[in-house]
Design a protein around this motif. Structure first.
Motif, PDB file in Angstrom:
ATOM      1  N   GLN A  31      23.248 -10.846  25.472  1.00 43.73           N
ATOM      2  CA  GLN A  31      23.041 -11.873  24.466  1.00 43.73           C
ATOM      3  C   GLN A  31      21.625 -11.766  23.901  1.00 43.73           C
ATOM      4  O   GLN A  31      21.408 -11.817  22.707  1.00 43.73           O
ATOM      5  N   ASP A  32      20.681 -11.572  24.808  1.00 45.47           N
ATOM      6  CA  ASP A  32      19.286 -11.490  24.421  1.00 45.47           C
ATOM      7  C   ASP A  32      19.032 -10.284  23.528  1.00 45.47           C
ATOM      8  O   ASP A  32      18.335 -10.365  22.534  1.00 45.47           O
ATOM      9  N   GLU A  36      20.319 -10.824  20.098  1.00 45.94           N
ATOM     10  CA  GLU A  36      19.417 -11.699  19.352  1.00 45.94           C
ATOM     11  C   GLU A  36      18.153 -10.965  18.914  1.00 45.94           C
ATOM     12  O   GLU A  36      17.679 -11.130  17.800  1.00 45.94           O
ATOM     13  N   LYS A  94      16.946 -10.440  15.135  1.00 49.11           N
ATOM     14  CA  LYS A  94      15.592 -10.810  14.740  1.00 49.11           C
ATOM     15  C   LYS A  94      14.922  -9.684  13.973  1.00 49.11           C
ATOM     16  O   LYS A  94      14.172  -9.898  13.040  1.00 49.11           O
ATOM     17  N   GLN A 127      16.887 -21.739  28.986  1.00 49.93           N
ATOM     18  CA  GLN A 127      16.306 -21.331  27.706  1.00 49.93           C
ATOM     19  C   GLN A 127      14.999 -22.074  27.451  1.00 49.93           C
ATOM     20  O   GLN A 127      14.019 -21.488  26.989  1.00 49.93           O
ATOM     21  N   ALA A 175      11.289 -20.500  26.924  1.00 56.03           N
ATOM     22  CA  ALA A 175      10.549 -20.753  25.683  1.00 56.03           C
ATOM     23  C   ALA A 175       9.203 -21.403  25.979  1.00 56.03           C
ATOM     24  O   ALA A 175       8.191 -21.065  25.355  1.00 56.03           O
ATOM     25  N   HIS A 231      12.668 -15.820  12.719  1.00 54.15           N
ATOM     26  CA  HIS A 231      12.936 -15.045  13.928  1.00 54.15           C
ATOM     27  C   HIS A 231      12.827 -15.938  15.146  1.00 54.15           C
ATOM     28  O   HIS A 231      11.744 -16.247  15.589  1.00 54.15           O
ATOM     29  N   PHE A 232      13.948 -16.351  15.661  1.00 61.22           N
ATOM     30  CA  PHE A 232      13.871 -17.178  16.861  1.00 61.22           C
ATOM     31  C   PHE A 232      15.098 -16.982  17.733  1.00 61.22           C
ATOM     32  O   PHE A 232      16.134 -16.527  17.279  1.00 61.22           O
ATOM     33  N   MET A 251      18.420 -21.829  21.134  1.00 66.86           N
ATOM     34  CA  MET A 251      18.413 -22.511  22.431  1.00 66.86           C
ATOM     35  C   MET A 251      19.825 -22.657  22.987  1.00 66.86           C
ATOM     36  O   MET A 251      20.011 -22.858  24.169  1.00 66.86           O
ATOM     37  N   LYS A 303      23.497 -21.077  23.578  1.00 68.31           N
ATOM     38  CA  LYS A 303      24.046 -19.732  23.690  1.00 68.31           C
ATOM     39  C   LYS A 303      25.503 -19.637  23.242  1.00 68.31           C
ATOM     40  O   LYS A 303      25.992 -18.553  22.990  1.00 68.31           O
ATOM     41  N   PRO A 317       8.982 -26.052  22.177  1.00 69.92           N
ATOM     42  CA  PRO A 317      10.196 -26.128  22.982  1.00 69.92           C
ATOM     43  C   PRO A 317      10.402 -27.519  23.563  1.00 69.92           C
ATOM     44  O   PRO A 317       9.440 -28.217  23.856  1.00 69.92           O
TER      45      PRO A 317
END
Lengths: 465, 331
Positions: free
Chosen positions: A67-68, A71, A75, A265, A269, B124-125, B128, B130, B187
């Motif tokens: 998933q990361d 992303e 990005k 998450q 962050a 670009h982020f 939070m 999924k 966050p």
């Protein structure tokens, strides 16, 4: 090559290893590449795929990591990328399969590849490269955790003439041999990065009891600067240590797989945004976390293998500035490490009972392994396999103990475990030089208690106005 | 005293010592068994249904033990004795939302995070949330609302502020809601952090959060309403009963509905019994008098039976009124 790199991905130069890997793949060779995470592993398949103008299939064992990566690529502006995994609902999966040919990069898990409709759909695509990410899982976990990664070998055999790229950040020679064997790689091009990073320094401390370790952690964190990660094997302990640190106003949070996804998450962050100084985590933390300025990694207990240990310690100093990885030891650690390493293996009795069809209580992993063994091997073969596995694990455990008990150099042991030689001499480890600990910066100010500084209107405005 | 303990105490009070302590657990978990659903109707517990689908039995049992130790209740072989009643004041609406309030909130999180990044001109982020389904839902929502112009951000901010003004929300609920949201370089807080800030347990914080969401979801402004799509359970009636219910709301009488739909009166009466069981606060008044309901329950207690035939012989009441009376206690 540089022209293509700039054109497709917007970078001006390659990092060590990348160009060699891409060139070998473009020549149609299989490649086994050991590159550290966060140092552009993914560029290897991204650029190759773009230059081939064919679909790239990336097989990744960890859903969260997958998933990361998706992303991260989005990005970067690579939009035709999809993750085909069990997070998708049945509807989403059907939709994804129908539109699969539109994607340049398809991430999937070994489990998905076992499903008939997925396999069939993939054969219809013009696949130019198959990437196996975290390839060490084939060996490090494969036998005991991921039977599907083993079955992967069978499927790959049927995909003739498509080059395979096996990627890993940490693999010993034995593991590399395993990878080659399982993936049926024929005379692959092997690229090894230098694991001996001069900016990463090792330190080791002995204590009389586990409680002393925890007391030391509290004192140490109060006196020195992060950002840092404290690894501990138990979820309960992550909470306990995080609470101790919070009590003295250190911005710390516990992180383990028991937290809900949104909370995980948020913690990541906050850590990246420097709102948290310390993460107290189980081994669940780290995959897919890109934070270059980690200054300290503390292992409350040694990891169950040096591959795990190096991966976790190696999360520090990604920005090239000095960082210290501190390993805490106490009598009794051997048993903990042994327990952790052997925890998910079935016992001999379990194998016997399972083959005899008797009811028995198994962990999820044990059930998965035994089901796989049962489908592939006879009872005698399974017992033989179990013996081999225990021997392997014991070897891995002994390697960790060498580092725990050595009087000489930690770095020499660590490097030789991965078949490399030590080159860094200066401030190499605490056994060679007392000055290693001086690299840790002294805390400049004492943290104040955290509080919600804004009222609700103010925070809303800060978010959106 | 913890929120959770109070909540359990409140429901035990509502159950009038007539059920076991486990029925509260099943209710909070949202069990779909006949018994639990009947309890919901009979004791009017719609508000609390399915509030905590992930509640662990051990956590629940701890609270029961604590209530016993404080001599609030006492477990017996058949059920429990209530030594001290407790009635709180709650704004839950579990029957309608059934855990979907979290879906609504996840959408709010993603919308806020995206708009905050639009404002900062940095798209670009790492989202939070999924869930792919939620991501796609929010993406479509934002595209339909033309998220690139600042108007949407202003509207979103205005709607959130308005919803957060709701008089039933406490200041603590508002601040917790807002701190759970994430934005550009900002966050949100984890459950643990929110709970620590309010000096309460994580479970209590989560319960309060659910209540705040139920209050906020009363907001029917356009954007908040759009994000509530599929978060409201409305199919707890069969299709046919639903039609009857809609006609009742339009003012049709039983007879008119029967005629218009060419269905027997008996059938429509069965619909009404179903509606009485499932629609929170549905009034029995037009169909059966409060006195009659009381009589029925007296008979149930005196003769220790729920059998319709027996009760009919004793009371000489129409079956429809009997059935209706049995759907509800204390009305």
């Amino acid at each position: 090559m540089l022209h293509h790199l700039k054109h497709y991905l917007g970078y001006n130069e390659f990092r060590p290893g990348q160009q060699e890997v891409v060139e070998a793949l473009l020549q149609g060779k299989d490649v086994l590449a050991l590159l550290p995470t966060g140092m552009g592993k993914s560029l290897c398949y991204q650029l190759t795929g773009k230059m081939m103008q064919r679909t790239v299939l990336i097989i990744s064992p960890l859903l969260s990591l997958m998933q990361d990566q998706v992303e991260q690529m989005k990005k970067m502006g690579i939009k035709r990328v999809i993750a085909l995994n069990s997070f998708l609902t049945r509807m989403e999966k059907q939709q994804a399969l129908q539109q699969l040919s539109q994607y340049e990069f398809i991430f999937t898990s070994p489990e998905m590849l076992q499903q008939g409709d997925v396999k069939e759909r993939l054969t219809q695509l013009n696949i130019g490269l198959i990437t196996i990410d975290e390839a060490h899982c084939i060996s490090q976990w494969g036998y005991d955790f991921r039977p599907d990664y083993l079955r992967l070998g069978k499927w790959l055999k049927s995909q003739k003439n498509i080059p395979i790229l096996a990627l890993s950040a940490t693999a010993t020679y034995e593991v590399m041999d395993d990878i080659k064997k399982v993936l049926h790689m024929t005379s692959p091009f092997v690229y090894l990065h230098n694991m001996d990073r001069k900016e990463l320094h090792f330190s080791r401390k002995w204590f009389n009891t586990t409680d002393e370790k925890v007391r030391w952690i509290k004192e140490h964190v109060m006196q020195t600067m992060g950002p840092g990660i404290i690894y501990t094997p138990s979820r309960r302990k992550t909470e306990e240590i995080a609470r101790l640190l919070q009590d003295v106003h250190i911005q710390a949070a516990a992180y383990h797989a028991g937290l809900e996804s949104h909370d995980r998450q948020l913690i990541q962050a906050q850590f990246i945004a420097n709102e948290l100084e310390w993460i107290v985590a189980t081994s669940a933390f780290g995959m897919g976390v890109h934070k270059p300025n980690i200054r300290q990694v503390i292992h409350e207990t040694m990891s169950p293998s040096l591959a795990h240990y190096m991966q976790e310690a190696g999360r520090a100093a990604r920005d090239g500035q000095d960082a210290v990885a501190t390993l805490l030891c106490a009598p009794g650690d051997d048993e903990i490490i042994r327990f952790l390493a052997l925890d998910d293996l079935p016992t001999k009795n379990m194998v016997t009972d399972f083959y005899a069809g008797r009811q028995l209580e198994l962990s999820e992993t044990q059930l998965r392994v035994l089901t796989y063994w049962y489908s592939e091997w006879s009872y005698d073969e399974a017992i033989q396999k179990l013996k081999e596995l225990i021997t392997q694990k014991m070897t891995a455990i002994r390697a960790t103990q060498d580092v725990l008990y050595t009087d000489e150099c930690m770095r020499v042991l660590l490097m030789s475990h991965f078949g490399q030689s030590k080159q860094v001499e200066e401030l190499c480890c605490s056994l060679c030089s007392d000055a290693v600990d001086n690299l840790i910066k002294v805390r400049k100010w004492m943290p104040l208690p955290q509080q919600m500084k804004l009222n609700w209107q103010e925070r809303l405005d800060k978010l959106l106005n | 005293m913890s929120m959770f303990k109070q909540l359990v105490h409140h429901i035990l009070t509502k159950l009038q010592q007539e059920r076991t302590v486990s029925s509260v657990y099943h209710l909070l978990k949202g069990k779909k068994s006949g018994q639990t659903l009947e309890d919901v109707g009979m004791y009017q517990l719609h508000a609390f249904y399915h509030l905590l689908p992930k509640l662990k039995r051990s956590v629940y049992d701890e609270v029961i033990v604590a209530l016993e130790q404080e001599h609030k209740i006492q477990r017996t072989e058949q059920g429990y004795i209530l030594h001290e009643p407790y009635e709180g004041h709650y704004h839950f609406n579990g029957w309608i939302y059934r855990g979907k309030e979290h879906l609504f909130f996840e959408r709010c999180v993603l919308v806020t995070q995206t708009l905050s990044h639009v404002k900062a001109q940095d798209m670009h982020f790492t989202p939070m949330v999924k869930s792919i389904t939620t991501q796609q839902f929010v993406k479509q929502f934002l595209q339909a609302e033309h998220y690139h112009d600042n108007q949407l951000t202003t509207r979103w901010l205005t709607e959130l502020k308005q919803a957060l003004q709701h008089a039933d929300l406490t200041e603590m609920m508002r601040v917790s809601f807002v701190y759970r949201l994430s934005g550009h370089a900002l966050p949100g807080y984890t459950w643990q952090q929110l709970a620590d800030a309010q000096k309460m347990s994580v479970l209590d914080m989560q319960i309060i959060f659910i209540e705040s969401l139920h209050i906020m979801m009363q907001a029917k402004t356009p954007l908040l309403l759009a994000l509530q799509k599929d978060c409201i359970t409305s199919n707890f009636l069969t299709v046919s009963s639903r039609q009857t219910y809609e006609m009742l709301q339009l003012g049709y009488t039983l007879e008119q509905i029967s005629q218009q739909r060419s269905l027997k009166i008996n059938t429509i009466q069965d619909h009404i019994v179903e509606i009485a069981r499932n629609v929170p606060g549905f009034s029995l008044q037009p169909y059966v008098q409060a006195d009659t309901v009381r009589q029925v329950w007296e008979a149930v207690n005196a003769y220790q039976t729920f059998k319709l035939k027996t009760l009919q012989e004793i009371l000489q009441l129409p079956y429809f009124e009997l059935k209706l009376a049995l759907t509800r206690k204390g009305e």
